[in-house]
Design a protein around this motif. Structure first.
Motif, PDB file in Angstrom:
ATOM      1  N   GLU A 256       0.831  -1.206   0.000  1.00 22.74           N
ATOM      2  CA  GLU A 256       0.000   0.000   0.000  1.00 22.74           C
ATOM      3  C   GLU A 256       0.865   1.254   0.000  1.00 22.74           C
ATOM      4  OE1 GLU A 256      -4.082  -1.215   2.261  1.00 22.74           O
ATOM      5  OE2 GLU A 256      -2.279  -1.210   3.494  1.00 22.74           O
ATOM      6  N   ALA A 257       1.937   1.234   0.802  1.00 24.21           N
ATOM      7  CA  ALA A 257       2.837   2.384   0.843  1.00 24.21           C
ATOM      8  C   ALA A 257       3.545   2.560  -0.502  1.00 24.21           C
ATOM      9  CB  ALA A 257       3.862   2.206   1.967  1.00 24.21           C
ATOM     10  N   ALA A 258       3.945   1.445  -1.126  1.00 26.01           N
ATOM     11  CA  ALA A 258       4.624   1.517  -2.423  1.00 26.01           C
ATOM     12  C   ALA A 258       3.690   2.059  -3.509  1.00 26.01           C
ATOM     13  CB  ALA A 258       5.146   0.144  -2.811  1.00 26.01           C
ATOM     14  N   LEU A 259       2.440   1.617  -3.485  1.00 26.06           N
ATOM     15  CA  LEU A 259       1.483   2.097  -4.483  1.00 26.06           C
ATOM     16  C   LEU A 259       1.171   3.578  -4.275  1.00 26.06           C
ATOM     17  CD1 LEU A 259      -0.109   1.187  -6.934  1.00 26.06           C
ATOM     18  CD2 LEU A 259      -2.015   0.620  -5.423  1.00 26.06           C
ATOM     19  N   GLU A 260       1.174   4.010  -3.035  1.00 28.67           N
ATOM     20  CA  GLU A 260       0.962   5.436  -2.759  1.00 28.67           C
ATOM     21  C   GLU A 260       2.131   6.259  -3.298  1.00 28.67           C
ATOM     22  OE1 GLU A 260      -0.519   9.100  -1.324  1.00 28.67           O
ATOM     23  OE2 GLU A 260      -1.430   7.204  -1.931  1.00 28.67           O
ATOM     24  N   ARG A 261       3.352   5.716  -3.200  1.00 26.28           N
ATOM     25  CA  ARG A 261       4.501   6.412  -3.786  1.00 26.28           C
ATOM     26  C   ARG A 261       4.323   6.562  -5.300  1.00 26.28           C
ATOM     27  NH1 ARG A 261       7.624   3.142  -0.140  1.00 26.28           N
ATOM     28  NH2 ARG A 261       8.061   1.667  -1.832  1.00 26.28           N
ATOM     29  N   VAL A 262       3.809   5.515  -5.934  1.00 28.73           N
ATOM     30  CA  VAL A 262       3.563   5.579  -7.381  1.00 28.73           C
ATOM     31  C   VAL A 262       2.537   6.658  -7.702  1.00 28.73           C
ATOM     32  CG1 VAL A 262       2.579   4.322  -9.330  1.00 28.73           C
ATOM     33  CG2 VAL A 262       4.249   3.202  -7.843  1.00 28.73           C
ATOM     34  N   ARG A 263       1.488   6.743  -6.900  1.00 25.98           N
ATOM     35  CA  ARG A 263       0.451   7.754  -7.137  1.00 25.98           C
ATOM     36  C   ARG A 263       1.048   9.159  -7.074  1.00 25.98           C
ATOM     37  NH1 ARG A 263      -2.702  11.316  -4.862  1.00 25.98           N
ATOM     38  NH2 ARG A 263      -1.638  11.068  -2.861  1.00 25.98           N
ATOM     39  N   ILE A 264       1.883   9.403  -6.075  1.00 28.37           N
ATOM     40  CA  ILE A 264       2.516  10.716  -5.934  1.00 28.37           C
ATOM     41  C   ILE A 264       3.435  10.987  -7.120  1.00 28.37           C
ATOM     42  CG2 ILE A 264       4.129  12.056  -4.526  1.00 28.37           C
ATOM     43  CD1 ILE A 264       2.980  10.574  -2.069  1.00 28.37           C
ATOM     44  N   MET A 265       4.199   9.980  -7.526  1.00 25.81           N
ATOM     45  CA  MET A 265       5.086  10.128  -8.677  1.00 25.81           C
ATOM     46  C   MET A 265       4.285  10.466  -9.932  1.00 25.81           C
ATOM     47  SD  MET A 265       7.646   6.885  -8.021  1.00 25.81           S
ATOM     48  CE  MET A 265       8.616   7.112  -9.509  1.00 25.81           C
ATOM     49  N   ALA A 266       3.157   9.790 -10.127  1.00 23.72           N
ATOM     50  CA  ALA A 266       2.353   9.998 -11.335  1.00 23.72           C
ATOM     51  C   ALA A 266       1.789  11.403 -11.417  1.00 23.72           C
ATOM     52  CB  ALA A 266       1.224   8.978 -11.387  1.00 23.72           C
ATOM     53  N   HIS A 267       1.579  12.042 -10.274  1.00 24.91           N
ATOM     54  CA  HIS A 267       1.061  13.409 -10.277  1.00 24.91           C
ATOM     55  C   HIS A 267       2.165  14.455 -10.402  1.00 24.91           C
ATOM     56  CE1 HIS A 267      -2.742  11.597  -8.894  1.00 24.91           C
ATOM     57  NE2 HIS A 267      -3.295  12.718  -9.297  1.00 24.91           N
ATOM     58  N   SER A 268       3.412  14.045 -10.199  1.00 23.99           N
ATOM     59  CA  SER A 268       4.503  15.021 -10.274  1.00 23.99           C
ATOM     60  C   SER A 268       5.382  14.839 -11.503  1.00 23.99           C
ATOM     61  CB  SER A 268       5.376  14.935  -9.015  1.00 23.99           C
ATOM     62  OG  SER A 268       5.944  13.638  -8.875  1.00 23.99           O
ATOM     63  N   GLU A 269       5.322  13.651 -12.132  1.00 26.85           N
ATOM     64  CA  GLU A 269       6.161  13.391 -13.299  1.00 26.85           C
ATOM     65  C   GLU A 269       5.360  13.605 -14.584  1.00 26.85           C
ATOM     66  OE1 GLU A 269       9.395  12.739 -13.442  1.00 26.85           O
ATOM     67  OE2 GLU A 269       9.494  12.950 -11.259  1.00 26.85           O
ATOM     68  N   PRO A 270       6.012  14.140 -15.629  1.00 31.10           N
ATOM     69  CA  PRO A 270       5.293  14.388 -16.888  1.00 31.10           C
ATOM     70  C   PRO A 270       5.114  13.118 -17.713  1.00 31.10           C
ATOM     71  CG  PRO A 270       7.574  15.050 -17.099  1.00 31.10           C
ATOM     72  CD  PRO A 270       7.387  14.641 -15.661  1.00 31.10           C
ATOM     73  N   GLY A 271       3.989  13.047 -18.405  1.00 28.87           N
ATOM     74  CA  GLY A 271       3.770  11.989 -19.384  1.00 28.87           C
ATOM     75  C   GLY A 271       3.974  12.548 -20.768  1.00 28.87           C
ATOM     76  N   THR A 272       3.275  12.026 -21.734  1.00 31.29           N
ATOM     77  CA  THR A 272       3.376  12.563 -23.098  1.00 31.29           C
ATOM     78  C   THR A 272       2.700  13.925 -23.166  1.00 31.29           C
ATOM     79  OG1 THR A 272       1.348  11.393 -23.705  1.00 31.29           O
ATOM     80  CG2 THR A 272       3.434  10.286 -24.154  1.00 31.29           C
ATOM     81  N   GLY A 273       3.292  14.839 -23.919  1.00 32.50           N
ATOM     82  CA  GLY A 273       2.723  16.166 -24.084  1.00 32.50           C
ATOM     83  C   GLY A 273       2.962  17.093 -22.915  1.00 32.50           C
ATOM     84  N   GLY A 274       3.732  16.637 -21.912  1.00 31.26           N
ATOM     85  CA  GLY A 274       4.052  17.492 -20.780  1.00 31.26           C
ATOM     86  C   GLY A 274       3.037  17.484 -19.669  1.00 31.26           C
ATOM     87  N   ASN A 275       1.886  16.845 -19.870  1.00 32.01           N
ATOM     88  CA  ASN A 275       0.888  16.750 -18.804  1.00 32.01           C
ATOM     89  C   ASN A 275       1.327  15.702 -17.776  1.00 32.01           C
ATOM     90  OD1 ASN A 275      -0.958  18.629 -19.973  1.00 32.01           O
ATOM     91  ND2 ASN A 275      -1.565  17.029 -21.439  1.00 32.01           N
TER      92      ASN A 275
END
Length: 400
Positions: A256-275
């Motif tokens: 659960e803690a590891a998946l929460e880290r992923v969630r935070i990363m996904a909101h701070s790291e850019p995907g395609t197009g800079g979003n």
């Protein structure tokens, strides 16, 4: 099976949070955050074990008569969850979760009185002598010979993938004392000292560049028969009992803690197009699938916990949990690698050492993504490969 917290459980959670805020030293919290292996190095987990033991919280799953906490299953879950969120060093499971319960179940009163307090105090640090070069998941094929000689056994052979053997002063070990009958019938379970003459530990460096596992060689090693757990040639019974705790032990709190880290990363790291990556449907669909799988593990854990509370052992459900946890862990690691992007591919062994003054390349959350991914590839193999677990489930649960 209630998932909502009762008022007394809410109060307990606050007690745990207060304890962690007051007693978890910053340097141990850093070590826990940067750890990428199955459990922390002893210079980090032993100080934390001693802090917990002073509080009486070192072994929540042990019976009270042996130093356990007497907590109910929800309290154990809360404690594991809060420790995972706080980033405490992961304690070695070899003593607390594996050989400790076996000593309670099969040991003499003298063995219980000697070993169990030493496990709680961190005076003995255990490693597991199961796998061999020709016997991994096919454990019954083990060939480390133990020849009876008076009050001793004389051991010759080797063990492999022995986690933290280079730190351990004790080993619980499966040896072959007979070649008659079925392979399982000639195995004996021994407790031995790692400083015994004739034992040699050679390192094996993992894909992540870490010294975590080893090969251990035995050359005419004399082990007193007083170290035998259970009867001679009946070690397979003890081994199966221990594997149920190895496979079923632990909790989903770390996932659960590891998946929460992923969630935070996904909101701070850019995907395609800079979003933000969290705005990409394909990534978030995989995230949602993983979260659903994790919820299933939580429910299954509570079923096993109820069985343990009723005095039963985990049984075949431990194979279910082992398989589900390790495969979900690997899915989480894959999501973390994707979220880390190019920074996740940079080798930074020195920067992720606790107390290091070397600045990380990229965001801190990318520092451990690749080492965790590489280390956790072994999770679906150790403790019996997941293919073996599915055979166990097919036989014991489905009757196939």
């Amino acid at each position: 099976m209630k998932l909502a917290l009762e008022p007394h459980h809410e109060a307990f959670r606050e007690e745990v949070r207060t304890f962690l805020a007051e007693k978890l030293p910053p340097e141990l919290a850093e070590a826990g955050r940067l750890n990428t292996s199955a459990f922390s190095e002893p210079q980090h987990n032993l100080p934390w074990l001693r802090i917990l033991n002073e509080k009486g919280w070192a072994a929540p799953h042990w019976p009270e008569q042996y130093g356990g906490t007497g907590w109910d299953e929800m309290q154990k879950y809360i404690f594991a969850s809060e420790c995972a969120k706080a980033g405490t060093p992961s304690l070695s499971p070899m003593g607390l979760q594996m050989v400790g319960p076996c000593i309670m179940g099969f040991g003499t009163e003298e063995q219980k009185a000697y070993y169990l307090p030493r496990i709680l105090k961190g005076e003995d640090y255990w490693c597991q002598g199961y796998s061999e070069p020709g016997a991994g998941s096919d454990l019954a094929n083990l060939q480390l010979r133990a020849v009876s000689d008076g009050d001793d056994y004389v051991l010759n052979g080797s063990k492999i993938w022995t986690t933290q053997a280079h730190h351990a002063n004790k080993m619980f070990c499966l040896v072959r004392t007979s070649t008659e009958g079925k392979p399982q019938q000639g195995i004996t379970f021994l407790l031995l000292d790692m400083n015994t003459p004739g034992i040699r530990v050679e390192p094996i460096i993992t894909m992540a560049g870490e010294h975590e596992v080893n090969q251990v060689f035995f050359d005419d090693v004399r082990v007193p028969k007083s170290g035998r757990l259970g009867e001679e040639n009946d070690g397979w019974t003890v081994a199966k009992y221990l594997l149920e705790f190895e496979r079923g032990g632990g909790s989903s709190a770390g996932l659960e803690a590891a998946l929460e880290r992923v969630r935070i990363m996904a909101h701070s790291e850019p995907g395609t197009g800079g979003n933000p990556l969290a705005s990409e449907p394909a990534f978030m669909r995989r995230y949602a699938d993983t979260k659903i799988a994790l919820e299933g593990i939580v429910v299954t854990e509570k079923r096993v916990a109820a069985a343990l509370a009723g005095g039963k052992n985990p049984g075949p459900a431990s194979s279910m949990l082992k398989t589900a946890r390790t495969e979900t862990m690997q899915r989480i690691d894959e999501l973390a690698i994707e979220a880390a992007g190019l920074y996740g591919t940079v080798e930074q062994t020195a920067a992720r050492q606790p107390g290091s003054n070397i600045e990380a390349v990229g965001p801190d959350h990318s520092l451990t993504a690749m080492p965790r991914y590489l280390n956790n590839r072994a999770a679906s193999i150790y403790g019996g490969s997941n293919e073996v677990q599915r055979n166990v489930m097919a036989k014991l649960l489905l009757g196939l």
